[in-house]
Design a protein around this motif. Sequence first.
Motif, short mmCIF file in Angstrom:
data_model
loop_
_atom_site.label_atom_id
_atom_site.label_comp_id
_atom_site.label_asym_id
_atom_site.label_seq_id
_atom_site.Cartn_x
_atom_site.Cartn_y
_atom_site.Cartn_z
N VAL A 60 0.82 -1.21 0.00
CA VAL A 60 0.00 0.00 0.00
C VAL A 60 0.85 1.26 0.00
N SER A 61 2.10 1.14 0.44
CA SER A 61 2.99 2.30 0.44
C SER A 61 3.77 2.45 -0.87
N GLY A 62 3.50 1.57 -1.87
CA GLY A 62 4.12 1.71 -3.17
C GLY A 62 5.43 0.98 -3.37
N LYS A 63 5.78 0.09 -2.45
CA LYS A 63 7.02 -0.69 -2.59
C LYS A 63 6.71 -2.04 -3.22
N VAL A 64 7.71 -2.59 -3.92
CA VAL A 64 7.54 -3.90 -4.54
C VAL A 64 7.57 -4.97 -3.45
N ARG A 65 6.62 -5.90 -3.53
CA ARG A 65 6.54 -7.00 -2.57
C ARG A 65 7.41 -8.16 -3.07
N LYS A 66 8.69 -8.12 -2.71
CA LYS A 66 9.61 -9.16 -3.15
C LYS A 66 9.25 -10.51 -2.53
N VAL A 67 8.68 -10.51 -1.35
CA VAL A 67 8.26 -11.75 -0.71
C VAL A 67 7.22 -12.44 -1.59
N GLU A 68 6.32 -11.68 -2.17
CA GLU A 68 5.30 -12.23 -3.06
C GLU A 68 5.94 -12.79 -4.34
N LEU A 69 6.93 -12.09 -4.88
CA LEU A 69 7.62 -12.60 -6.07
C LEU A 69 8.32 -13.92 -5.75
N ARG A 70 9.00 -14.00 -4.62
CA ARG A 70 9.67 -15.24 -4.23
C ARG A 70 8.66 -16.37 -4.10
N ARG A 71 7.53 -16.09 -3.45
CA ARG A 71 6.51 -17.11 -3.23
C ARG A 71 5.94 -17.60 -4.57
N ARG A 72 5.68 -16.69 -5.50
CA ARG A 72 5.12 -17.06 -6.80
C ARG A 72 6.00 -18.03 -7.56
N TYR A 73 7.30 -17.81 -7.53
CA TYR A 73 8.22 -18.56 -8.37
C TYR A 73 9.05 -19.57 -7.61
N ALA A 74 8.78 -19.77 -6.32
CA ALA A 74 9.57 -20.69 -5.50
C ALA A 74 9.43 -22.14 -5.96
N GLU A 75 8.26 -22.51 -6.47
CA GLU A 75 8.04 -23.89 -6.90
C GLU A 75 8.69 -24.17 -8.25
N GLY A 76 9.27 -23.17 -8.87
CA GLY A 76 9.91 -23.36 -10.17
C GLY A 76 8.95 -23.19 -11.33
#
Length: 96
Positions: A60-76
């Motif tokens: 909500v503060s306009g920062k990229v959610r890197k945790v979400e990116l990691r979670r999306r692609y963690a399974e390969g």
Amino acid sequence: MQVVGVPDERYGEEVLACVIPRDPADPPTLDDLAGHCRGRLAHYKVPRRLEILTAFPMTVSGKVRKVELRRRYAEGGSGAAGHEDAGCAQAPYGEG
């Protein structure tokens, strides 16, 4: 461009580059990205995977959610399940 670490069986973690291309009709390839990085980064920092996105997940503060990116692609996988803005291209380094 955002870069995150994702799990890798061989090394424990590998570099994933998430890119929103300037020209969506002509997105960069993994070879383009790796070629650009090779002369500027140590070999272990050169991205081994590439995801082309239309938008980054944001807080909500306009920062990229890197945790979400990691979670999306963690399974390969491509992370496309349940995400309209998920990557449309993925290729491991050296394949494609």
